[in-house]
Design an enzyme around this catalytic site. Structure first.
Site, short mmCIF file in Angstrom:
data_model
loop_
_atom_site.label_atom_id
_atom_site.label_comp_id
_atom_site.label_asym_id
_atom_site.label_seq_id
_atom_site.Cartn_x
_atom_site.Cartn_y
_atom_site.Cartn_z
N ASP A 296 0.87 -1.17 0.00
CA ASP A 296 0.00 0.00 0.00
C ASP A 296 0.92 1.23 0.00
O ASP A 296 2.11 1.14 0.29
CB ASP A 296 -0.94 -0.03 1.21
C1 GLC Z 1 -4.30 4.34 -0.20
C2 GLC Z 1 -5.20 3.21 0.25
C3 GLC Z 1 -5.31 2.10 -0.75
C4 GLC Z 1 -5.26 2.68 -2.15
C5 GLC Z 1 -3.87 3.24 -2.35
C6 GLC Z 1 -3.73 3.93 -3.72
O1 GLC Z 1 -3.49 4.74 0.86
O2 GLC Z 1 -4.93 2.61 1.50
O3 GLC Z 1 -6.55 1.41 -0.50
O4 GLC Z 1 -5.52 1.67 -3.10
O5 GLC Z 1 -3.48 4.15 -1.33
O6 GLC Z 1 -4.56 5.03 -3.79
#
Ligand code: GLC
Length: 752
Positions: A296
């Site tokens: 993430d």
């Molecule tokens: C965010 C979220 C994740 C998302 C990613 C890209 O922090 O936790 O669910 O897909 O970043 O936006």
């Protein structure tokens, strides 16, 4: 049948079976063949790549200006892109923009390896569907798959290859903002929804330009964050991890999901992004996952504040050795992998395995055949927000609505009898919040508000007097009087209240889950007019609204329904659609009950009203405000007692549980008939109830349906005292009913 004819028939049956076997082997063979062919192509590309290009494939950067997380550096991505050191970009939108960046990767770098573009297409791309928690309230897997399919078609037309969805985190704490993004509290329902969403996004062919790669996130147990605070510590038993939080991920994998995303949280002391057990030992080895794992946003870098890495070098080491293949905006793998490999901390085979996994998905998407297949401005114009998609979105929205209360059948409203409707509250003439959080390229200006939707549906048959009354938040009551005047002049009051979209979603947690601001006081003042009130809730999480439940005759839970929110709510208010939704998550009486969920353990002292020494509160009830699986209809349904085919279930055997459900009202309706079981005695304590099946049946007024559930040993399995996934002999209760409280019961014994 004569022997000769029998021979001929059996010949044809045998021939048919052989053909079937050959075709299925052939299709399996075809699949294996395709995978082998892709593996060969991947290896041929890999053999040409330099170390820099390999490390580059593991790097994912965000497009400019649409950051979905903290940015630690203003890295000049164009420079690394031109050097062939970028494998993926996220938050880059539109056929034109993605084409521009793809051209740099394909035409200006040494090997021309195409980029894979990722984006959060969580509940629609431009046509916005109900937030996932709302869609789950439909309990309609086909509908949920269709919703994902439409989202994929629109996203793929706009240059996207990959969505960071489905979010499959089980959530049992409504203070947590991301409860809106998942499928609620139950692993059985959550697993079915996970599989449906993966199939909707990925379809049968990733090279088709209307499908996109899905991503099971956030692996794992992100929804178990302590105190409902996002990113917070997760400390759960191994049994709870396996029984509650992992099943939806396994269901996504079994449905063919090609990517996973490691989560921000720690699990029992080890951050998921550095957790070799869940990422490699479990996911890649035991579950045989062939896709790739993306971290993430900056979660590799966050191993430093987690306190398991001293610096970026150690963070890169931990993540790579845990099994994270791609670094989303952590800016760690490049450059740390170079030193880590020099130091022998990361091997060439580890790096090659990560690159292979990423290239394999790019080949499956067809990006090496035609890197621009998803960048078609013409198709973008014809596919996005077309009439078919808008109609589907309205249907999904209608079916996501849950009728929580309807005293004296106040609903549906009959425009022939109602002359004036006072439509009040901060959500009445509201487009902005309708599309909820994580609404991708959804444009609030394209969302239809309840005011507009109701006006269009009434077609002048009744007059609407609108008055906002109050804001969503704040203490200002100056608008009350106008709304009360409108209420006094009306035959019925529709009060649209709830949360702003920015009150649920990532890093949007609330300690108080009541109606924000002065909305409750607003409804109390409206109630003093003596006019019948319908409360229409628009929110991303369960709300603790005991006063509203007690004092308002009709309550509709409409969540955040997306682009078509207004028409869908109007369809239900006016009876054009008979609501059928059921809660996928428990609504507490008070935040003091949290965590509260239907499949709780009995304890040694279950609550006994009026007696002191047992498990309950002094000041609030132990029962929820609205239970899991709860939802009413404009008609009524009557359940027969359960008929079991047997009271003994043998290993490998099955028994059936049958009920007849009669529509005892005057309207046709749909009912979601739920099946639960209880294992009365186990080698470990077992929940008082576990959802094991459901059927959504359309039942015409006055008619009945008989529904048959089949129960097998598989339905009884759990992680026993030795963490073996098994069924233990003993007595079981089986329950069938309209929710997790009003249940018919029968008993059977599973014999060894
Ligand atoms: C965010 C979220 C994740 C998302 C990613 C890209 O922090 O936790 O669910 O897909 O970043 O936006």
């Amino acid at each position: 049948m004569k022997a000769s004819r029998l021979k001929i028939v059996s010949f044809f049956i045998a021939a048919f079976i052989v053909t079937l076997l050959l075709t299925s082997c052939e299709s399996t063979g075809k699949m294996e063949g395709a995978e082998k062919e892709i593996a060969r192509k991947v290896d041929s590309v890999l053999s040409l790549m330099t170390l820099e290009e390999k490390v580059g494939q593991l790097m994912q950067y965000s497009g400019f200006g649409e950051f979905t997380g903290p940015v630690s550096d203003d890295h000049n991505y164009m420079e690394v892109l031109k050097n062939g050191m970028v494998g993926s970009m996220l938050n880059v939108n539109g056929a034109e923009y993605t084409r521009k960046l793809q051209q740099v990767a394909v035409e200006e770098t040494r090997l021309g390896i195409p980029l894979i573009f990722g984006y959060d297409i969580i509940h629609g791309y431009r046509t916005i569907f109900p937030v996932p928690l709302a869609e789950t309230a439909s309990w309609d897997m086909e509908l949920i798959e269709t919703s994902a399919r439409v989202a994929a078609a629109e996203a793929a037309a706009a240059g996207q290859h990959w969505t960071f969805a489905p979010m499959v985190d089980i959530a049992r704490d409504p203070r947590w903002g991301r409860v809106m993004e998942g499928a609620g509290e139950d692993p059985f329902l959550g697993s079915l929804v996970a599989a449906s969403r993966v199939k909707g996004f990925q379809g049968n062919d990733l090279a088709d330009h209307s499908t996109i790669v899905a991503c099971a996130k956030h692996f794992a147990a992100y929804g178990a964050a302590m105190a409902g605070k996002d990113y917070n510590t997760v400390d759960i038993s191994n049994r709870t991890l396996h029984e509650i939080y992992l099943p939806p991920f396994k269901a996504a994998l079994d449905a063919g999901v090609e990517t996973f995303m490691s989560s921000f949280n720690e699990i029992n002391g080890v951050p998921a992004t550095a957790n070799r057990y869940i990422l490699t030992d479990l996911l890649k080895k035991e579950w045989n996952f062939k896709g790739f794992i993306v971290s993430d946003w900056s979660s590799i870098r966050e191993l430093i504040p987690h306190g398991v890495a001293t610096n970026e070098y150690e963070a890169g080491y931990l993540a790579m050795n845990a099994g994270v293949d791609m670094d989303m905006m952590g800016l760690i793998y490049d450059p740390q992998l170079f030193q880590l490999m020099d130091d022998g901390k990361v091997s060439q085979s580890q790096l090659d395995d990560a690159v292979r996994r990423i290239l394999r998905v790019k080949f499956k998407l067809g990006l090496f055949d035609d890197p621009y297949r998803y960048c078609n401005e013409e198709r973008e114009k014809e596919v996005i927000m077309n009439e078919e998609h808008l109609e589907i979105a309205r249907d999904v929205a209608r079916k996501s609505i849950v009728l929580l209360k309807n005293e004296n059948n106040l609903l549906p409203l009959d425009p022939d009898k109602i002359k004036t409707i006072a439509l009040v509250g901060p959500m009445a003439d509201n487009q902005f919040d309708m599309i909820g959080e994580w609404s991708a390229r959804g444009n609030p200006a394209e969302a239809i508000s309840l005011l507009e939707g109701l006006k269009n549906s009434l077609e002048g048959k009744a007059q609407i007097v609108h008055a906002k009354g109050c804001q969503i938040t704040g203490e200002d009551k100056s608008g009350f009087s106008e709304a009360i005047r409108a209420a006094r002049a009306a035959d019925v009051v529709v009060a649209a209240v709830g949360e702003s979209k920015f009150m649920s979603g990532e890093a949007l947690c609330r300690s108080d889950i009541g109606l924000p601001g002065v909305q409750k006081e607003f409804i109390m003042e409206l109630q003093k007019t003596g006019k019948p009130i319908i409360v229409v809730l628009m929110n991303g999480r369960p709300l603790a609204i005991p006063w509203v439940k007690e004092n308002v005759p009709a309550i509709l839970e409409t969540w955040f329904l997306g682009t078509q929110a207004g028409p869908a709510i109007a369809d239900v208010l006016l009876g054009k659609y008979n609501p059928s939704g059921k809660l996928p998550v428990t609504f507490p009486v008070s935040v003091g009950q949290v965590p509260i969920f239907y499949s709780y353990k009995n304890t040694g002292r279950p609550p006994i009203p009026g007696i002191r020494w047992n498990s309950k509160y002094l000041d609030i009830p132990v029962e929820p405000l609205f239970p899991f699986g709860y939802g009413l209809s404009y008609t009524t349904f009557e359940y027969s007692e359960i008929t079991l085919s047997d009271t003994i279930l043998l290993p490998g055997g099955e028994l059936t549980a049958e009920v007849t459900v009669k529509n005892t009202g005057v309207r046709d309706g749909e009912e979601i008939i739920q099946l639960y079981i209880r294992d009365l005695v186990g080698s470990v304590t077992r929940p008082v109830l576990e959802l094991k099946g459901f059927r959504k049946e359309s039942i015409p007024a006055g008619e009945s349906v008989t529904v048959l559930f089949t129960i097998t040993e598989e339905d009884l399995k759990f992680y026993d005292i030795n963490m073996e996934f098994t069924a233990e002999p003993g007595d079981f209760e089986v329950f069938i009913g309209p929710n997790s409280v009003e249940l018919k019961k029968a008993k059977f014994t599973f014999m060894e």
